[in-house]
Design an enzyme around this catalytic site. Structure first.
Site, PDB file in Angstrom:
ATOM      1  N   GLN A   1     -17.610 -18.098  -5.204  1.00  0.00           N
ATOM      2  CA  GLN A   1     -17.678 -16.676  -5.533  1.00  0.00           C
ATOM      3  C   GLN A   1     -17.088 -15.798  -4.435  1.00  0.00           C
ATOM      4  O   GLN A   1     -16.805 -14.619  -4.669  1.00  0.00           O
ATOM      5  CB  GLN A   1     -19.129 -16.265  -5.766  1.00  0.00           C
ATOM      6  CG  GLN A   1     -19.985 -16.301  -4.504  1.00  0.00           C
ATOM      7  CD  GLN A   1     -21.428 -15.952  -4.759  1.00  0.00           C
ATOM      8  OE1 GLN A   1     -22.182 -16.758  -5.276  1.00  0.00           O
ATOM      9  NE2 GLN A   1     -21.815 -14.734  -4.388  1.00  0.00           N
TER      10      GLN A   1
ATOM     11  N   CYS B   1     -23.028 -13.956  -7.851  1.00  0.00           N
ATOM     12  CA  CYS B   1     -23.701 -15.234  -8.087  1.00  0.00           C
ATOM     13  C   CYS B   1     -24.334 -15.296  -9.469  1.00  0.00           C
ATOM     14  O   CYS B   1     -24.349 -16.341 -10.123  1.00  0.00           O
ATOM     15  CB  CYS B   1     -24.761 -15.466  -7.018  1.00  0.00           C
ATOM     16  SG  CYS B   1     -26.029 -14.168  -6.943  1.00  0.00           S
TER      17      CYS B   1
ATOM     18  N   HIS C   1     -30.766 -14.608  -5.300  1.00  0.00           N
ATOM     19  CA  HIS C   1     -29.556 -15.402  -5.534  1.00  0.00           C
ATOM     20  C   HIS C   1     -29.702 -16.170  -6.843  1.00  0.00           C
ATOM     21  O   HIS C   1     -30.761 -16.739  -7.116  1.00  0.00           O
ATOM     22  CB  HIS C   1     -29.359 -16.370  -4.368  1.00  0.00           C
ATOM     23  CG  HIS C   1     -28.050 -17.108  -4.381  1.00  0.00           C
ATOM     24  ND1 HIS C   1     -26.838 -16.487  -4.601  1.00  0.00           N
ATOM     25  CD2 HIS C   1     -27.760 -18.435  -4.197  1.00  0.00           C
ATOM     26  CE1 HIS C   1     -25.864 -17.391  -4.534  1.00  0.00           C
ATOM     27  NE2 HIS C   1     -26.403 -18.576  -4.306  1.00  0.00           N
TER      28      HIS C   1
ATOM     29  N   ASN D   1     -24.670 -24.600  -6.521  1.00  0.00           N
ATOM     30  CA  ASN D   1     -24.440 -23.283  -5.937  1.00  0.00           C
ATOM     31  C   ASN D   1     -23.005 -22.844  -6.231  1.00  0.00           C
ATOM     32  O   ASN D   1     -22.203 -23.608  -6.781  1.00  0.00           O
ATOM     33  CB  ASN D   1     -24.701 -23.335  -4.429  1.00  0.00           C
ATOM     34  CG  ASN D   1     -24.948 -21.966  -3.828  1.00  0.00           C
ATOM     35  OD1 ASN D   1     -24.949 -20.953  -4.524  1.00  0.00           O
ATOM     36  ND2 ASN D   1     -25.162 -21.922  -2.524  1.00  0.00           N
TER      37      ASN D   1
END
Length: 540
Positions: free
Chosen positions: A340, A346, A487, A507
């Protein structure tokens, strides 16, 4: 008669000596705590020193790490370091390393007391209800103003040392630390403190690469060792050069590079300090190591609105029906790890991830979907592009009859842009979306097994998460309430290792982060809020 005069003069000189002259003996046993706020380090220590005999011992983190300095061992001394070592298949195995000194880096005891010749007496004072004396030391190195404050008892035992450094180049404080001395004895320590148990079994090199000697990586060496600041931190400069080379980093000016090195230094300290702790996971420097705390915060863009789906999902399986291990990446339902960059998007990656998985389960085709479309087009539902959002609001945008384009026709740009969803190829639509039962880890595992990857929000605000490398992530400071979450990520499976249950999390910080972009997050007590806000959708 002449001898009598000499003796009287000597006695008079002794009586006239300044009672405030600061000096330390060569032998001491001191326990205390060192805190470095900028690096988020608080580390208890015990120092046992016989400097005249060239022997010393440091017990760090209540003895989890032990350093024994034997300047009398070998031509240039030997440092014996015992540390908990975690490898791929073993955790926290106490291992001894014997590391020889050299002509340019001889092993000598590392003092935990500042150089007394640099300090000037200021005044008598009260500190913690004790009669005490205040000393200061101030000097300049290049652009750095260094200010030290030391408080000692009237019998010259240290109580607290604080340092605050100001860099005129940046116009800000560049460093801060506080050493609290809790128990101080100047008695000669017993020689048994410096005996190395099972000395012959100590390894003579570390398992991984590296050129610097652990002597130079001691935080006390950096803060109180001999030489200038640049000399004491040469190992940091070497590590920074390796970091730049590995990740292809270049900076627009010397000032910008100095600023990046400053951030790197604090992150370097944190990673080294974490290596001194017994833990279920390891950390290491990665491509984020030259970022400031503010820049890392920008990458955590989950913004909880309190919105929940009006639809209720009824599972067709129970907790007793699910297997012990599920991994949707192995089944082909997860696209490669993405990046990202410095954009708080996110939430869009977590959302596309669950939709990509659901589409794969429905059609058998894995199609990468557009995060940029969510960033650009879902403002009307309350998302804020690179300044944050959440999956629920992205789903609400799709429920307006919109279609999420494919990534191939609407690629990610790492910044806000104009909405172009109507000119891109449609990738997926949804009919409903659902929430996982809040804080229920078992329900999250059921939904992962039954529905595939799930978008979840977590507390990722801790430096230990930024530099996670492998193992089961357990952060005692993690929060799990909606207000703690910052997040959005993707839960793609679950399992356990040695009894530690975890959720497999993808992630969006590139494959340079974590274990090729993934982290195993502990399920203990809804660790870091992994089950506080989870969501998924029915795709069409």
């Amino acid at each position: 008669m002449q001898l009598m005069i000499v003796l009287l003069l000597f006695a008079a000189g002794a009586l006239a000596a300044d009672p405030h002259t600061l000096q330390w003996p060569d032998t001491y046993t001191i326990s205390g705590t060192i805190s470095l706020p900028y690096a988020e380090i608080t580390e208890p220590f015990q120092a046992i020193m016989d400097i005249g005999a060239k022997m010393g011992r440091m017990n760090i983190n209540n003895g989890e790490v032990t350093l024994i300095y034997r300047g009398d061992d070998g031509d240039y001394g030997t440092l014996y370091k015992t540390v908990p070592v975690t490898m791929n298949d073993t955790y926290n195995v106490m291992t001894c390393y014997a590391l020889a000194g050299s002509s340019d880096q001889p092993v000598l005891p590392q003092t935990v007391l500042p150089d007394p010749t640099l300090y000037k007496y200021v005044a008598d004072m009260k500190y913690a209800d004790q009669d005490s004396m205040l000393y200061i030391s101030s000097f300049t190195e290049n652009t750095k103003n260094n200010n030290y404050t030391l408080i000692v008892t009237t019998d010259m035992k240290p109580l607290i040392l604080s340092f605050l450094g100001f860099d005129r180049l940046f116009g800000s404080h560049y460093d801060e630390y506080v050493v609290t001395y809790d128990n101080v004895s100047f008695d000669k320590p017993d020689a048994s403190n410096f005996i190395v148990a099972s000395k012959d079994s100590c390894k003579t090199s570390f398992p991984g690469p590296g050129r610097t000697h652990p002597m130079t990586e001691s935080i006390f060496h950096e803060l109180m060792g001999p030489g200038s600041f640049e000399e004491r931190t040469q190992h940091v400069q070497d590590a920074f050069e390796s970091f730049k080379s590995r990740y292809g980093k270049s900076y627009e000016s010397h000032v910008h590079e100095a600023e990046r090195k400053h951030h790197f230094h604090h992150n370097y300290r944190f990673v080294k300090a974490m290596g001194n702790k017994r833990s279920s996971f390891t950390v290491e420097l990665n491509h984020l190591a030259d970022l400031s705390d503010a820049e890392m915060k920008r990458m955590r863009g989950y913004k909880n609105s309190g919105i929940n789906s009006e639809f209720v999902y009824t599972s067709s399986v129970s907790a007793n029906d699910i297997p012990d291990y599920v991994n949707w990446w192995l089944k082909g339902a997860v696209t490669p790890v993405k990046d990202q960059a410095i954009c708080g998007s996110c939430w869009s990656f977590g959302t596309t991830g669950t939709l990509e998985g659901s589409l794969f389960i429905k059609t058998g085709n894995l199609v990468a979907l557009s995060e940029q479309a969510f960033v650009d087009c879902s403002w009307g539902q309350g998302n804020n592009g690179c300044d944050g959002g959440e999956s629920e609001r992205a789903f609400e945008w799709l429920l307006l009859g919109r279609c999420l384009p494919t990534e191939a026709t609407y690629p990610y740009m790492m910044q806000d842009s104009t909405c172009k969803d109507k000119t891109a190829t449609c990738g997926v639509r949804i009919s409903k979306y659902y929430n996982v039962m809040s804080t229920n880890v078992t329900d999250l595992k059921v939904k992962i097994f039954e529905r595939g990857p799930i978008s979840i929000a977590i507390d990722a605000s801790h430096r230990s998460f930024s530099f996670y490398a492998n193992g089961v992530y357990k952060e005692p400071k993690c929060g799990n309430t909606p207000n703690d979450l910052d997040h959005q990520v993707l839960a793609v499976g679950y399992g356990d290792v040695n009894g530690d249950e975890y959720v497999i999390v993808k992630n969006s910080w590139s494959t340079h982060w974590g274990n090729d972009g993934y982290v195993l997050m502990s399920t203990d007590n809804n660790q870091c809020g992994i089950a506080t806000d989870g969501s998924f959708a029915d795709v069409m």
